[in-house]
Design a protein around this motif. Structure first.
Motif, short mmCIF file in Angstrom:
data_model
loop_
_atom_site.label_atom_id
_atom_site.label_comp_id
_atom_site.label_asym_id
_atom_site.label_seq_id
_atom_site.Cartn_x
_atom_site.Cartn_y
_atom_site.Cartn_z
N LEU A 1 0.83 -1.21 0.00
CA LEU A 1 0.00 0.00 0.00
C LEU A 1 0.86 1.25 0.00
CD1 LEU A 1 -2.78 1.38 0.29
CD2 LEU A 1 -2.53 1.09 2.78
N ALA A 2 1.89 1.27 0.83
CA ALA A 2 2.79 2.43 0.89
C ALA A 2 3.47 2.66 -0.45
CB ALA A 2 3.83 2.24 1.99
N GLY A 3 3.91 1.59 -1.09
CA GLY A 3 4.54 1.72 -2.40
C GLY A 3 3.57 2.25 -3.44
N LEU A 4 2.35 1.74 -3.43
CA LEU A 4 1.35 2.20 -4.39
C LEU A 4 1.02 3.68 -4.19
CD1 LEU A 4 -0.80 1.66 -6.60
CD2 LEU A 4 -2.36 1.01 -4.75
N ILE A 5 0.77 4.06 -2.95
CA ILE A 5 0.40 5.45 -2.68
C ILE A 5 1.56 6.40 -3.01
CG2 ILE A 5 -0.19 7.10 -0.86
CD1 ILE A 5 -1.80 4.82 0.46
N LEU B 1 -3.16 5.01 5.48
CA LEU B 1 -1.89 4.29 5.57
C LEU B 1 -1.22 4.56 6.91
CD1 LEU B 1 0.52 2.65 4.51
CD2 LEU B 1 1.26 4.72 3.29
N LYS B 2 -1.16 5.82 7.31
CA LYS B 2 -0.53 6.16 8.58
C LYS B 2 -1.25 5.48 9.75
CE LYS B 2 0.88 9.93 11.59
NZ LYS B 2 0.88 11.38 11.84
N SER B 3 -2.56 5.46 9.71
CA SER B 3 -3.33 4.79 10.76
C SER B 3 -2.99 3.30 10.83
CB SER B 3 -4.83 4.96 10.52
OG SER B 3 -5.20 6.31 10.64
N LEU B 4 -2.85 2.67 9.68
CA LEU B 4 -2.50 1.25 9.65
C LEU B 4 -1.07 1.03 10.17
CD1 LEU B 4 -4.05 0.23 6.22
CD2 LEU B 4 -4.82 -0.51 8.49
N GLN B 5 -0.17 1.92 9.79
CA GLN B 5 1.21 1.80 10.27
C GLN B 5 1.27 1.93 11.80
OE1 GLN B 5 2.62 4.85 7.53
NE2 GLN B 5 4.06 3.37 6.65
N ASP C 1 11.58 1.79 10.52
CA ASP C 1 11.75 0.38 10.13
C ASP C 1 10.43 -0.36 10.00
OD1 ASP C 1 14.50 0.64 10.09
OD2 ASP C 1 14.75 -0.03 12.17
N GLY C 2 9.31 0.30 10.27
CA GLY C 2 8.01 -0.35 10.19
C GLY C 2 7.59 -0.56 8.75
N PRO C 3 6.48 -1.28 8.57
CA PRO C 3 6.03 -1.55 7.20
C PRO C 3 5.70 -0.27 6.44
CG PRO C 3 4.36 -2.18 8.81
CD PRO C 3 5.58 -1.81 9.57
N GLY C 4 6.25 -0.16 5.26
CA GLY C 4 6.00 0.98 4.39
C GLY C 4 6.80 2.22 4.71
N GLU C 5 7.53 2.21 5.83
CA GLU C 5 8.22 3.43 6.24
C GLU C 5 9.44 3.74 5.38
OE1 GLU C 5 8.77 3.71 10.50
OE2 GLU C 5 6.68 3.19 10.86
N LYS C 6 9.91 2.78 4.60
CA LYS C 6 10.99 3.11 3.68
C LYS C 6 10.46 4.01 2.56
CE LYS C 6 11.34 -0.63 0.28
NZ LYS C 6 12.17 -1.75 -0.17
N TYR C 7 9.14 4.00 2.36
CA TYR C 7 8.52 4.87 1.36
C TYR C 7 7.98 6.16 1.98
CZ TYR C 7 8.61 0.62 -1.43
OH TYR C 7 9.00 -0.51 -2.10
N THR C 8 7.46 6.07 3.20
CA THR C 8 6.77 7.21 3.81
C THR C 8 7.63 7.98 4.78
OG1 THR C 8 5.94 5.91 5.68
CG2 THR C 8 4.56 6.01 3.71
N GLY C 9 8.74 7.40 5.20
CA GLY C 9 9.52 7.97 6.28
C GLY C 9 8.96 7.50 7.61
N PRO C 10 9.65 7.80 8.70
CA PRO C 10 9.19 7.34 10.02
C PRO C 10 7.79 7.86 10.34
CG PRO C 10 11.40 8.26 10.16
CD PRO C 10 10.89 8.56 8.78
#
Length: 124
Positions: free
Chosen positions: A70-74, A93-97, A112-121
């Motif tokens: 999801l993070a990659g897609l968004i 997305l942030k709520s899910l993270q 290091d959480g899911p999707g955070e390499k795309y969204t930042g911490p």
């Protein structure tokens, strides 16, 4: 003479490939992208245990994969779908993270959480 209606042929029962191709071609890309994002969000929420009977469906490994996708897609589509569509998806997305971090026995470090390499911490 019989009043019985003829049974549908296989061609009548299911739409043909050509008709399905025409139908999907009529759907704007922004609608396809947001629909896929909503499906990923819903599935991630279920795997986080946020649905009815949540603990029965909880699977953090699956949730991590879905949130990552999801993070990659968004992130990849944000400039294409405009802020009007991207902003609520980012909020979801942030709520899910954050829910993932809360559900984890040993939470990932911020970044290091899911999707955070795309969204930042992500911080609460």
């Amino acid at each position: 003479m019989s009043d019985a209606t003829p049974s549908p042929t296989p061609e009548d029962a299911a739409p043909g490939f050509d008709s399905m191709t025409r139908d999907i071609a009529d759907v704007p890309a922004v609608e396809v992208i947001t629909t896929v994002a909503v499906h990923l969000m819903s599935s991630a929420a279920v795997n986080l245990g946020l649905a009815e009977d949540g603990e029965k469906h909880k699977d953090l490994d699956e949730a991590r994969k879905l949130i990552q996708a999801l993070a990659g897609l968004i992130t990849a589509s944000a400039t294409e779908i405009s802020s009007f569509h991207a902003a609520p998806l980012r909020d979801g997305l942030k709520s899910l993270q954050l829910a993932f971090r809360e559900a984890s026995v040993v939470p990932d470090e911020p970044g290091d959480g899911p999707g955070e390499k795309y969204t930042g911490p992500v911080y609460g």
